[in-house]
Scaffold this motif. Structure first.
Motif, PDB file in Angstrom:
ATOM      1  N   UNK A 111      22.060 -23.421  12.880  1.00  0.00           N
ATOM      2  CA  UNK A 111      23.439 -22.349  12.587  1.00  0.00           C
ATOM      3  C   UNK A 111      24.131 -22.608  11.373  1.00  0.00           C
ATOM      4  N   UNK A 112      24.309 -23.968  11.003  1.00  0.00           N
ATOM      5  CA  UNK A 112      25.036 -24.457   9.911  1.00  0.00           C
ATOM      6  C   UNK A 112      24.268 -23.829   8.640  1.00  0.00           C
ATOM      7  N   UNK A 113      22.736 -23.613   8.644  1.00  0.00           N
ATOM      8  CA  UNK A 113      22.054 -23.141   7.725  1.00  0.00           C
ATOM      9  C   UNK A 113      21.688 -21.547   7.505  1.00  0.00           C
ATOM     10  N   UNK A 114      22.437 -20.990   8.483  1.00  0.00           N
ATOM     11  CA  UNK A 114      22.431 -19.402   8.620  1.00  0.00           C
ATOM     12  C   UNK A 114      21.117 -19.081   9.179  1.00  0.00           C
ATOM     13  N   UNK A 115      20.304 -19.808   9.442  1.00  0.00           N
ATOM     14  CA  UNK A 115      19.029 -19.393  10.030  1.00  0.00           C
ATOM     15  C   UNK A 115      19.093 -18.973  11.462  1.00  0.00           C
ATOM     16  N   UNK A 116      19.924 -17.951  11.612  1.00  0.00           N
ATOM     17  CA  UNK A 116      20.148 -17.457  13.211  1.00  0.00           C
ATOM     18  C   UNK A 116      19.362 -17.524  14.141  1.00  0.00           C
ATOM     19  N   UNK A 117      18.078 -16.758  13.879  1.00  0.00           N
ATOM     20  CA  UNK A 117      16.973 -16.401  14.860  1.00  0.00           C
ATOM     21  C   UNK A 117      16.657 -17.804  15.327  1.00  0.00           C
ATOM     22  N   UNK A 118      15.952 -18.705  14.429  1.00  0.00           N
ATOM     23  CA  UNK A 118      15.594 -19.878  14.649  1.00  0.00           C
ATOM     24  C   UNK A 118      16.522 -20.854  15.519  1.00  0.00           C
ATOM     25  N   UNK A 119      17.758 -20.709  15.180  1.00  0.00           N
ATOM     26  CA  UNK A 119      18.982 -21.225  15.944  1.00  0.00           C
ATOM     27  C   UNK A 119      19.133 -20.776  17.262  1.00  0.00           C
ATOM     28  N   UNK A 120      18.952 -19.677  17.438  1.00  0.00           N
ATOM     29  CA  UNK A 120      18.962 -18.901  18.718  1.00  0.00           C
ATOM     30  C   UNK A 120      17.566 -19.557  19.707  1.00  0.00           C
TER      31      UNK A 120
ATOM     32  N   UNK B  42      24.472 -27.281  30.395  1.00  0.00           N
ATOM     33  CA  UNK B  42      24.452 -25.983  29.972  1.00  0.00           C
ATOM     34  C   UNK B  42      25.619 -25.192  29.652  1.00  0.00           C
ATOM     35  N   UNK B  43      26.698 -25.401  29.926  1.00  0.00           N
ATOM     36  CA  UNK B  43      27.838 -24.964  29.623  1.00  0.00           C
ATOM     37  C   UNK B  43      28.142 -25.072  27.908  1.00  0.00           C
ATOM     38  N   UNK B  44      27.924 -26.326  27.590  1.00  0.00           N
ATOM     39  CA  UNK B  44      28.049 -26.545  26.215  1.00  0.00           C
ATOM     40  C   UNK B  44      27.154 -25.661  25.164  1.00  0.00           C
ATOM     41  N   UNK B  45      25.956 -25.458  25.811  1.00  0.00           N
ATOM     42  CA  UNK B  45      24.786 -24.818  24.892  1.00  0.00           C
ATOM     43  C   UNK B  45      25.291 -23.204  24.937  1.00  0.00           C
ATOM     44  N   UNK B  46      25.814 -22.856  26.177  1.00  0.00           N
ATOM     45  CA  UNK B  46      26.150 -21.696  26.171  1.00  0.00           C
ATOM     46  C   UNK B  46      27.197 -21.085  25.376  1.00  0.00           C
ATOM     47  N   UNK B  47      28.261 -22.103  25.154  1.00  0.00           N
ATOM     48  CA  UNK B  47      29.286 -21.917  24.004  1.00  0.00           C
ATOM     49  C   UNK B  47      29.047 -21.663  22.813  1.00  0.00           C
TER      50      UNK B  47
ATOM     51  N   UNK C  99      27.115 -18.557  22.530  1.00  0.00           N
ATOM     52  CA  UNK C  99      28.106 -17.359  22.167  1.00  0.00           C
ATOM     53  C   UNK C  99      28.875 -17.338  21.022  1.00  0.00           C
ATOM     54  N   UNK C 100      28.776 -18.325  20.256  1.00  0.00           N
ATOM     55  CA  UNK C 100      29.471 -18.512  18.986  1.00  0.00           C
ATOM     56  C   UNK C 100      28.452 -17.688  18.156  1.00  0.00           C
TER      57      UNK C 100
END
Lengths: 415, 130
Positions: A376-385, A401-406, A409-410
Motif C-alpha cells: 500500500x505504501x508503495x502504491x501497488x494497489x492491486x498487489x496490496x489488495x 479480521x477486523x484489523x485487515x478489513x479496515x 477499506x482504506x
C-alpha cells in the motif's frame, strides 16, 4: 463463610504451602487435598483478630498431618496394593521437623519444583497454563474455564489428563544442580509468560474476562522474582508483563474494539507499572545476561518511553530485534523486525527482506497483513489488495479480521 | 518529636489482595493522611516499590559489589514509611492505630536527624533531634 482477609491469607500462602506439601509427599493431588483440609481447619479455628504468627507454617503442619491421616486411611482400605503407600521419593520423611521446610532456600526449590512440575515439557501448553493456574495460583476450575471460554467439565478433563500425563512421566524429584535449575527457571518463566499472553492477546470483547490471567501471571512472576532475585531473566519476565499490562486501559475502545499501539491514547497507560517495569529491567540488564524476555521487555520499555508514536526510537527497537533474532531466531521475530526496518529504511527495503520470509510464513496471516501494508505504501494497489485478501482468509480471530478489513477499506477509499 | 512509622508486611499477602481489599487498605492510609494533616503532625509519606526491584550495594575491600535483591531475606518486607511530628511517643502510637494492620505490623522509631528538600523549589528543611 470465611472473612475476606482470611481467604486472602489462604490465597497468599497457597504457593509456598502447596510447594512444601508437594515436596513432602511427591503427589500434587494429595498436596492439594491436604491444603484444602488445612484451609478448612483455618477457617474454623483462626480468629480474624488473632491469626497464627506464621500462617504458612501453620498450614504446612496442619496440611501435612491431614495428608498423613489420608495415607493411613488409604493403607487400611487398600491392603492389597501396598505399593500405593510408598512415598514418591524415599529420602523424604514427612515426619521430619517442619522448621527445615520453612528455611528460605528450601522454599525456593520447593516452589520451583512445584512450578516446574506444573509447566513440565511433557505437557501441552494449554495444560501447563491450566495446571499452573489451578495448582499454584489456586483458581477454581470454573474460574479457569471461564477465562478459557470452555465448559468447566472440559477444563476439569484437561486438568485430569495433565495430571495423568505427569504421573505417567514418573518425574524425578532430585535436587537440581545449577545448570538444571537455570533450565527449569527458564521453562517456568516461559510458561508464566504464556499465562500472561493468554490473557493479554485476548481478542476484543473477551479481554475483560481474561484479565485475571494477566493478574495471576504477574503475581507468580512477582513471587519468583522475590525468591530468585539473582536471575535476571525473571526480572525481565516481570518487567515485560508489567509494561504490557500498563496499556490495558488503552488497548480497547469503550465498545471493546482493539486499538493498535500507534493509535493508543498514551495518557491512559499506567505509569506506575511502566516505572516499576523499567527499573526492574535496568537492574536485570546490569548483569549482562540477556534472555529473550529481557529483550522483549526492552522493546516494550522503548515504546513506553516515547511520548507519542512518532517519537518512537525505531533505531533502538531495530537493534533490540536484531538481538532477539540472534538469541531466539524465529520467522515471527524476523517479520516484526521487517516492520521496524520499514520505519527506518522505507517500504521498498522492507519488502525485499520480507519476501525472503515467505516460505516459512506462508500460512501466517500477519505476514500477508504486513506485506499488504508495505505494498500500500508503495502504491501497488492491486498487489496490496491480493495480499490483504490472503491475510483475511488466513486470519484466526475476529480482531485480526477486523484489523485487515479496515486496511482493505482504506485501500478501496484511497483508489 | 519526629517519629518514623515503618510499615512491614508480607508481599505475598499484598499481591493476593483483591481490588476491593486493596481499596480498603488505601482508605485506611487515606484516613491516616487526613488525620495527621489536619492536626499538622504529617511530615512525609513514602511507599516503596516491591523488594523485587531492589539491589544491594556492598563494598569488599576496594570493590563495590552490587547484588540483586533486598539486603535481608525476610518473611515480612519493609513496604514504606511515614514521618510524623507528635509531642509524645504516646501520641504517635495513638496515630498509627488508624493504619491497616491486616497485613503485618508497624514499627515506630524516633528520628535523630531529618533533612528534606523540596527539590522542585530547592528549599531545605532540617530537623535535628538534639
Amino acid at each position: 463463610m470465611p472473612s475476606a482477609w482470611l481467604s486472602t491469607h489462604l490465597r497468599a500462602a497457597r504457593p509456598r504451602v502447596l510447594a512444601a506439601l508437594n515436596r513432602a509427599f511427591g503427589d500434587i493431588d494429595l498436596a492439594e487435598d491436604a491444603f484444602q483440609e488445612a484451609s478448612l481447619k483455618a477457617v474454623r479455628t483462626w480468629h480474624p483478630e488473632d491469626l497464627p504468627k506464621d500462617p504458612v507454617a501453620w498450614l504446612i503442619v496442619t496440611g501435612r498431618n491431614s495428608a498423613i491421616d489420608a495415607l493411613r486411611k488409604r493403607r487400611r482400605e487398600t491392603l492389597s496394593a501396598p505399593e500405593d503407600l510408598e512415598l514418591a521419593h524415599e529420602e523424604t520423611n514427612p515426619e521430619e521437623d517442619l522448621t527445615d521446610a520453612l528455611d528460605r532456600s528450601v522454599y525456593r526449590d520447593d516452589i520451583l519444583r512445584l512450578l516446574f512440575t506444573c509447566c513440565h515439557p511433557v505437557l501441552r501448553r494449554d495444560q501447563q497454563i491450566a495446571l499452573a493456574l489451578k495448582v499454584v495460583a489456586g483458581l477454581t476450575v470454573e474460574e479457569i474455564a471461564r477465562a478459557f471460554l470452555v465448559q468447566p467439565k472440559t477444563m476439569e478433563q484437561r486438568i485430569t489428563r495433565a495430571k495423568k500425563r505427569l504421573h505417567a512421566a514418573k518425574l524425578s524429584y532430585e535436587e537440581p544442580d545449577a545448570a538444571e535449575r537455570a533450565d527449569r527457571l527458564s521453562t517456568v518463566a516461559n510458561a508464566i509468560y504464556l499465562v500472561f499472553n493468554e490473557g493479554y492477546s485476548a481478542s476484543q470483547g473477551i479481554a475483560l474476562i481474561k484479565e485475571p490471567l494477566c493478574e495471576e501471571a504477574i503475581r507468580l512472576a512477582r513471587l519468583l522474582v522475590r525468591l530468585f532475585p539473582e536471575i535476571p531473566e525473571l526480572r525481565g519476565l516481570l518487567a515485560l508483563c508489567l509494561i504490557q499490562h500498563s496499556r490495558r486501559f488503552a488497548r480497547l475502545t469503550a465498545d471493546g474494539q482493539a486499538v493498535t499501539l500507534e493509535m493508543q491514547d498514551r495518557s491512559l497507560w499506567d505509569r506506575k507499572l511502566v516505572a516499576e517495569g523499567t527499573v526492574l529491567l535496568e537492574a536485570a540488564l546490569r548483569n549482562a545476561r540477556p534472555g529473550h524476555l529481557q529483550i522483549e521487555a526492552a522493546i516494550a520499555a522503548t515504546h513506553a518511553r516515547a511520548a507519542c508514536y512518532d517519537q518512537t526510537d525505531w533505531q533502538e527497537i531495530e537493534r533490540l530485534y536484531r538481538a532477539l533474532q540472534h538469541i531466539r531466531p524465529s520467522p515471527v521475530v524476523a517479520l516484526n523486525h521487517t516492520v521496524v526496518l520499514a520505519k527506518l529504511h522505507g517500504p521498498k527495503f522492507a519488502l525485499e527482506r520480507l519476501d525472503r520470509l515467505q516460505t516459512s510464513l506462508e500460512r501466517y496471516a500477519g505476514f500477508f497483513a504486513v506485506k499488504g501494508s508495505l505494498l500500500m505504501d508503495l502504491d501497488r494497489t492491486q498487489d496490496a489488495y491480493d495480499a490483504l485478501k490472503r491475510a483475511f482468509d488466513l486470519a484466526g480471530t475476529d480482531a485480526e479480521r477486523l484489523h485487515i478489513e479496515q486496511k482493505l477499506h482504506k485501500l478501496s477509499k484511497d483508489t | 518529636m519526629l517519629f518514623s512509622v515503618l510499615i512491614y508486611g508480607s508481599e505475598d499477602f499484598y499481591d493476593a489482595l483483591s481490588p476491593e481489599e486493596h481499596q480498603e487498605i488505601l482508605k485506611k492510609h487515606g484516613a491516616f493522611h487526613e488525620r495527621t494533616k489536619s492536626d499538622r503532625s504529617f511530615a512525609a509519606a513514602t511507599k516503596l516499590m516491591s523488594t523485587g526491584t531492589a539491589v544491594t550495594v556492598n563494598r569488599e575491600s576496594n570493590d563495590f559489589i552490587v547484588t540483586d535483591g533486598p539486603f535481608a531475606e525476610t518473611k515480612e518486607q519493609f513496604m514504606g514509611f511515614y514521618l510524623i511530628d507528635t509531642a509524645t511517643l504516646e501520641d504517635a502510637i495513638e496515630a498509627v492505630k488508624e493504619l491497616p494492620f491486616e497485613n503485618g505490623r508497624v514499627e515506630i522509631r524516633p528520628v535523630a536527624y531529618f533533612e528534606g528538600a523540596d527539590f522542585q523549589n530547592a528549599e531545605r528543611l532540617v530537623i535535628d533531634a538534639s
